[in-house]
Design a protein around this motif. Structure first.
Motif, PDB file in Angstrom:
ATOM      1  N   ALA A   1       0.839  -1.202   0.000  1.00  0.00           N
ATOM      2  CA  ALA A   1       0.000   0.000   0.000  1.00  0.00           C
ATOM      3  C   ALA A   1       0.870   1.245   0.000  1.00  0.00           C
ATOM      4  O   ALA A   1       0.589   2.217  -0.710  1.00  0.00           O
ATOM      5  CB  ALA A   1      -0.922  -0.009   1.215  1.00  0.00           C
ATOM      6  N   GLY A   2       1.940   1.205   0.789  1.00  0.00           N
ATOM      7  CA  GLY A   2       2.839   2.355   0.859  1.00  0.00           C
ATOM      8  C   GLY A   2       3.429   2.668  -0.511  1.00  0.00           C
ATOM      9  O   GLY A   2       3.466   3.814  -0.936  1.00  0.00           O
ATOM     10  N   ASN A   3       3.852   1.625  -1.215  1.00  0.00           N
ATOM     11  CA  ASN A   3       4.411   1.823  -2.550  1.00  0.00           C
ATOM     12  C   ASN A   3       3.372   2.401  -3.505  1.00  0.00           C
ATOM     13  O   ASN A   3       3.670   3.305  -4.277  1.00  0.00           O
ATOM     14  CB  ASN A   3       4.929   0.495  -3.105  1.00  0.00           C
ATOM     15  CG  ASN A   3       6.315   0.171  -2.582  1.00  0.00           C
ATOM     16  OD1 ASN A   3       7.184   1.028  -2.553  1.00  0.00           O
ATOM     17  ND2 ASN A   3       6.520  -1.056  -2.145  1.00  0.00           N
TER      18      ASN A   3
ATOM     19  N   GLY B   1       3.117   6.170  -5.525  1.00  0.00           N
ATOM     20  CA  GLY B   1       3.191   6.111  -6.973  1.00  0.00           C
ATOM     21  C   GLY B   1       4.266   5.156  -7.489  1.00  0.00           C
ATOM     22  O   GLY B   1       4.611   5.190  -8.655  1.00  0.00           O
ATOM     23  N   MET B   2       4.798   4.316  -6.597  1.00  0.00           N
ATOM     24  CA  MET B   2       5.832   3.381  -7.047  1.00  0.00           C
ATOM     25  C   MET B   2       5.166   2.064  -7.428  1.00  0.00           C
ATOM     26  O   MET B   2       5.257   1.054  -6.720  1.00  0.00           O
ATOM     27  CB  MET B   2       6.861   3.180  -5.932  1.00  0.00           C
ATOM     28  CG  MET B   2       7.627   4.478  -5.627  1.00  0.00           C
ATOM     29  SD  MET B   2       8.149   4.617  -3.924  1.00  0.00           S
ATOM     30  CE  MET B   2       9.364   3.319  -3.870  1.00  0.00           C
ATOM     31  N   TYR B   3       4.517   2.095  -8.577  1.00  0.00           N
ATOM     32  CA  TYR B   3       3.681   0.957  -8.966  1.00  0.00           C
ATOM     33  C   TYR B   3       4.478  -0.287  -9.297  1.00  0.00           C
ATOM     34  O   TYR B   3       4.085  -1.401  -8.951  1.00  0.00           O
ATOM     35  CB  TYR B   3       2.807   1.347 -10.161  1.00  0.00           C
ATOM     36  CG  TYR B   3       1.817   2.423  -9.839  1.00  0.00           C
ATOM     37  CD1 TYR B   3       1.395   2.636  -8.526  1.00  0.00           C
ATOM     38  CD2 TYR B   3       1.289   3.231 -10.833  1.00  0.00           C
ATOM     39  CE1 TYR B   3       0.489   3.619  -8.220  1.00  0.00           C
ATOM     40  CE2 TYR B   3       0.373   4.221 -10.540  1.00  0.00           C
ATOM     41  CZ  TYR B   3      -0.020   4.419  -9.226  1.00  0.00           C
ATOM     42  OH  TYR B   3      -0.925   5.397  -8.930  1.00  0.00           O
ATOM     43  N   ASP B   4       5.614  -0.100  -9.977  1.00  0.00           N
ATOM     44  CA  ASP B   4       6.395  -1.267 -10.348  1.00  0.00           C
ATOM     45  C   ASP B   4       6.875  -2.007  -9.112  1.00  0.00           C
ATOM     46  O   ASP B   4       6.788  -3.236  -9.032  1.00  0.00           O
ATOM     47  CB  ASP B   4       7.589  -0.846 -11.219  1.00  0.00           C
ATOM     48  CG  ASP B   4       7.112  -0.266 -12.538  1.00  0.00           C
ATOM     49  OD1 ASP B   4       5.990  -0.658 -12.955  1.00  0.00           O
ATOM     50  OD2 ASP B   4       7.820   0.549 -13.135  1.00  0.00           O
ATOM     51  N   GLU B   5       7.364  -1.207  -8.136  1.00  0.00           N
ATOM     52  CA  GLU B   5       7.835  -1.824  -6.904  1.00  0.00           C
ATOM     53  C   GLU B   5       6.708  -2.594  -6.236  1.00  0.00           C
ATOM     54  O   GLU B   5       6.901  -3.704  -5.744  1.00  0.00           O
ATOM     55  CB  GLU B   5       8.361  -0.756  -5.937  1.00  0.00           C
ATOM     56  CG  GLU B   5       9.705  -0.175  -6.319  1.00  0.00           C
ATOM     57  CD  GLU B   5       9.566   1.031  -7.249  1.00  0.00           C
ATOM     58  OE1 GLU B   5       8.507   1.148  -7.913  1.00  0.00           O
ATOM     59  OE2 GLU B   5      10.500   1.836  -7.317  1.00  0.00           O
ATOM     60  N   ALA B   6       5.506  -2.000  -6.247  1.00  0.00           N
ATOM     61  CA  ALA B   6       4.361  -2.642  -5.604  1.00  0.00           C
ATOM     62  C   ALA B   6       4.077  -3.986  -6.267  1.00  0.00           C
ATOM     63  O   ALA B   6       3.869  -4.993  -5.583  1.00  0.00           O
ATOM     64  CB  ALA B   6       3.139  -1.742  -5.678  1.00  0.00           C
ATOM     65  N   LEU B   7       4.102  -4.006  -7.581  1.00  0.00           N
ATOM     66  CA  LEU B   7       3.815  -5.257  -8.288  1.00  0.00           C
ATOM     67  C   LEU B   7       4.878  -6.318  -8.005  1.00  0.00           C
ATOM     68  O   LEU B   7       4.558  -7.487  -7.810  1.00  0.00           O
ATOM     69  CB  LEU B   7       3.723  -4.994  -9.798  1.00  0.00           C
ATOM     70  CG  LEU B   7       2.429  -4.294 -10.221  1.00  0.00           C
ATOM     71  CD1 LEU B   7       2.469  -3.919 -11.689  1.00  0.00           C
ATOM     72  CD2 LEU B   7       1.232  -5.192  -9.931  1.00  0.00           C
ATOM     73  N   VAL B   8       6.126  -5.862  -7.943  1.00  0.00           N
ATOM     74  CA  VAL B   8       7.203  -6.793  -7.611  1.00  0.00           C
ATOM     75  C   VAL B   8       6.948  -7.411  -6.246  1.00  0.00           C
ATOM     76  O   VAL B   8       7.096  -8.623  -6.050  1.00  0.00           O
ATOM     77  CB  VAL B   8       8.565  -6.064  -7.636  1.00  0.00           C
ATOM     78  CG1 VAL B   8       9.653  -6.946  -7.039  1.00  0.00           C
ATOM     79  CG2 VAL B   8       8.928  -5.662  -9.053  1.00  0.00           C
TER      80      VAL B   8
ATOM     81  N   MET C   1       5.601 -11.832  -2.679  1.00  0.00           N
ATOM     82  CA  MET C   1       4.743 -12.301  -1.601  1.00  0.00           C
ATOM     83  C   MET C   1       4.197 -13.681  -1.949  1.00  0.00           C
ATOM     84  O   MET C   1       4.167 -14.592  -1.121  1.00  0.00           O
ATOM     85  CB  MET C   1       3.645 -11.255  -1.467  1.00  0.00           C
ATOM     86  CG  MET C   1       2.435 -11.609  -0.741  1.00  0.00           C
ATOM     87  SD  MET C   1       1.425 -10.104  -0.821  1.00  0.00           S
ATOM     88  CE  MET C   1       0.137 -10.618   0.256  1.00  0.00           C
ATOM     89  N   GLY C   2       3.820 -13.837  -3.204  1.00  0.00           N
ATOM     90  CA  GLY C   2       3.328 -15.139  -3.651  1.00  0.00           C
ATOM     91  C   GLY C   2       4.418 -16.201  -3.516  1.00  0.00           C
ATOM     92  O   GLY C   2       4.151 -17.322  -3.099  1.00  0.00           O
TER      93      GLY C   2
END
Length: 746
Positions: free
Chosen positions: A246-248, A252-259, A264-265
DNA sequence: CTAGGGTTAG
């Protein structure tokens, strides 16, 4: 009495059920707080510990963050070692105040007590530093030195000020208890507030900072803090992952969030409702339906698709992807709705042009006993602009003033736009000038308003003021200023802005900018120039761009260029009905009736019929619409009679119908007849007979008004001594004392 | 201890 018994007796009045996870009401907390302070020395340690913990958690959960913090400070005066369960609440309060200095103090305290390995405390710290990350500039992650380097004392003073404000607002313990407010203040220890005693904890944070996570160079303070805390946490759970993701997203750090989601998976932690509701806004921003569908599918498979939060986010994504069916079905499938769900739905409808449905949901929300909040208003007002419904707009405005929401920038900007679009440019201007702060959107809205009303000089002045005030004009601002120039024929000014946009601001011109320039050059009669300008567009110009030029060809009666232009339109957009119609009109204007007929025939072959022009007018809060030549209208006879009288007078003072723009091969008399039945004249006629003298008549026409109507209306308004405001599809014309605000500039 | 919605576009 044993200490257990003691504890029970003391806490009995405050707890109805089990003591483990219970929360107190505000009133109970206040009571317990006072008693605790009074009898502190006489109570056994466990009772004291439990009480403080209970108090701090209760205050925090009731959003009394300052009280919770001062409670923490008080507790530390009395208690040496304390339960780790207080920290999540305390940290949350620091986060809420966005008080970095305070947060660091508390963090230091955590380290000192040796609780930095605790999962809950760690999660709370993650969340806090994430929020600070947003404060420090989000994606840009620029350091906000005022906060990061803030002195503990300053934080303290600011905090106390907050406490006082919070107390005087939402809660008033003294009133509830009937106690004296002085005592209540004193008992809450507001005057002796101190967190980092001699700055010790702060120092701890500082010293571990260099080695651990406190890299403050380049403003990467927070991103790094969050990262580091997360990386060194001895145990991580779903909440930790969700918090960091959520923080990412929020920075606006979307790529980091997706990574992170992928990682996590890999660690066998399954995304849950919290994870998904952080991911959906990313899909919304990129209008990525594919990803949204993926997330939606996952939610369905895991049975969490009827979660309110996910539901609202899904409505929002589908709205931004213009999937109307999809967001309606999500909404209808939700078992429960809250304020945000309704707001999402209102915004979803309005953003997709479903203004009436937007109003319907707004009404449903009120019927559902939910108070519309600031977001409801800023979402629904654009619907008034779209429908040019001044009456709804005024009602909402009244409600907004009564609820004290008029200073909200979003709402104020939408009001400015609404009044401008509804023809009340003066009100729009006054709302604008009464705003305390002007942001990019409000500047752009008022500039666009002036543009629509042909007040190009005001638009230029405002644009300049905007720049002086340090607001950087955007893509949209340039559309507004170019439109303003276009409506007043300011060719040179427009060129200047167009060049500045590219060179000074590095904005790549889009179709809208090309359209405004083409429109301007075309109307100014510089048709070839306009043609060349459009040709310079790097991509294939869309039909809409050429249409502006085609219309200019009609005004300036240039058949040759018109043919060239219409060929290009039909090459990219063979279904462009407008092009056939304008072409046909251009041919008949040049008395080339055979060619005109060809155009109309090919239109008919394609199964298109010309929709009659329509105008509408609001009289006594009711909307009336008029089609050109529609003799079946309920008031047609009366209107016709009134207009005939009026025309007779108009002809006496010099009005001669100009039939040049009637593009049909018919007799002059028939042409005159057709002119007299244009929809806006019927509407104005209706306005004259159904409103008292002196009333301004406001009419909206769905297509451009022709030159003859323009002339006729000038005569009309000078005879009936009324102000007449007409909006055609591109701008407002204010007629007063036999003149028009547009200065007859076409 | 973790999550969602808003204003300007000839």
């Amino acid at each position: 009495m044993t200490s257990q018994q003691h504890l029970r007796t003391f806490l009995e009045p405050f707890l109805s059920t089990s003591t483990a996870n219970a929360l107190l009401t505000t009133a109970q907390a206040k009571q317990l707080h006072c008693q605790l302070l009074r009898r502190h020395g006489h109570l056994p340690v466990p009772a004291v510990l439990l009480s403080w913990k209970l108090l701090i958690r209760s205050y925090t959960s009731h959003d009394l963050f300052s009280v919770s913090l001062s409670c923490f400070v008080q507790m530390r005066r009395f208690v040496e070692h304390f339960n780790h369960f207080v920290f999540p609440s305390v940290v949350k309060s620091c986060a809420w105040w966005m008080d970095v200095g305070l947060g660091e103090c508390v963090h230091g305290c955590v380290v000192k007590v040796g609780l930095e390995g605790d999962l809950y405390v760690g999660n709370a710290l993650l969340s806090m530093y994430s929020k600070f990350g947003v404060l420090c500039g989000g994606g840009a992650r620029q350091s906000n030195n005022a906060s990061v380097g803030m002195d503990a004392e300053l934080g303290l003073r600011r905090h106390v000020a907050h406490v006082v404000r919070e107390k005087s607002g939402a809660i008033s313990p003294s009133a509830e208890e009937g106690g004296r407010s002085d005592e209540s203040n004193a008992s809450l220890g507001l005057n002796s507030y101190e967190v980092g005693r001699s700055g010790k904890e702060r120092k701890i944070v500082r010293s571990i900072g260099t080695s651990w996570f406190m890299k403050r160079e380049r403003g990467n303070v927070v991103g790094n803090s969050v990262r580091k805390i997360f990386d060194v946490m001895p145990a991580r759970d779903l909440v930790s992952w969700n918090t960091v993701i959520a923080g990412n997203v929020q920075s606006g750090m979307y790529d980091e969030a997706l990574v992170m989601v992928r990682k996590m998976g890999l660690e066998n932690i399954r995304p849950d409702a919290f994870t998904l509701s952080s991911m959906l806004p990313m899909c919304a921003e990129y209008a990525d339906v594919v990803k949204a569908k993926e997330v939606h599918g996952y939610a369905v498979r895991h049975g969490i698709h009827d979660n309110v939060v996910i539901g609202s986010s899904l409505i929002d994504v589908y709205a931004k992807c213009t999937r109307i069916q999809d967001f309606f079905s999500v909404f209808n499938g939700l078992p429960r709705r809250d304020g945000i769900t309704w707001n999402s739905m209102i915004a979803a409808c309005v953003q997709n042009g479903l203004s009436n449905e937007g109003f319907e949901f707004f009404r449903c929300m009120v019927k559902d006993n939910l108070k519309p909040g600031p977001l409801s208003f800023s979402s629904i007002i654009p619907a008034c602009s779209h429908l040019t419904s001044l009456i709804f707009g005024k009602q909402l405005h009244g409600y907004i003033v009564r609820t004290g929401l008029r200073d909200n920038v979003f709402i104020a900007s939408s009001l400015v736009d609404m009044y401008a679009k509804c023809g009340k440019i003066e009100i729009a201007k006054s709302i604008f000038s009464n705003m305390k702060q002007h942001d990019l959107v409000s500047w752009t809205a008022i500039i666009m308003g002036c543009a629509l009303h042909g007040q190009a000089l005001d638009a230029l002045k405002l644009f300049n003021e905007m720049e002086v005030s340090g607001v950087r004009p955007s893509y949209v601002s340039f559309i507004a200023i170019l439109t303003a120039c276009s409506h007043s024929g300011l060719v040179e000014e427009a060129r200047k802005y167009y060049d500045r946009m590219i060179q000074e601001f590095g904005i790549t011109p889009g179709v809208e900018h090309y359209a405004a320039m083409a429109d301007l050059l075309g109307r100014a009669g510089r048709l070839e120039e306009a043609y060349d300008f459009i040709c310079k567009m790097p991509a294939e110009p869309p039909g809409s761009l050429w249409s502006a030029l085609l219309n200019a060809c009609r005004i300036h009666k240039n058949v040759e260029l018109a043919e060239k232009v219409s060929d290009r339109i039909l090459a990219v957009d063979p279904e462009n009905i407008g092009a056939y119609i304008i072409m046909s009109n251009i041919y008949s204007g040049a008395r080339q009736y055979k060619e005109a007929a060809t155009m109309r025939v090919s239109l008919r072959k394609r199964g298109f019929t010309k929709k009659p022009a329509c105008s509408w007018i609001e009289v006594r809060n009711k909307l009336y619409s008029f089609f050109s030549g529609d003799k079946s209208h309920q008031s047609y006879e009366k209107i016709s009679k009134a207009l005939k009288v009026l025309y007779a007078q108009m002809e006496k003072i010099g009005y001669k119908p100009d039939t040049n723009e009637v593009f049909q091969d018919i007799e002059e008399e028939q042409k005159k007849e057709l002119l007299l039945n244009h929809s806006e004249r019927l509407a104005i006629g209706f306005g004259i007979i159904s409103t008292p003298p002196g009333t301004t008549i406001r009419v909206i026409k769905n297509i451009r008004i022709c030159m003859d109507c323009h002339t006729a209306i000038k005569y009309m308004c000078s005879i009936v001594a009324r102000e007449i405001v007409i909006r055609d599809n591109s701008r407002f014309h204010h007629f007063k004392n036999g003149a028009c605000s547009c200065g007859d500039y076409w």
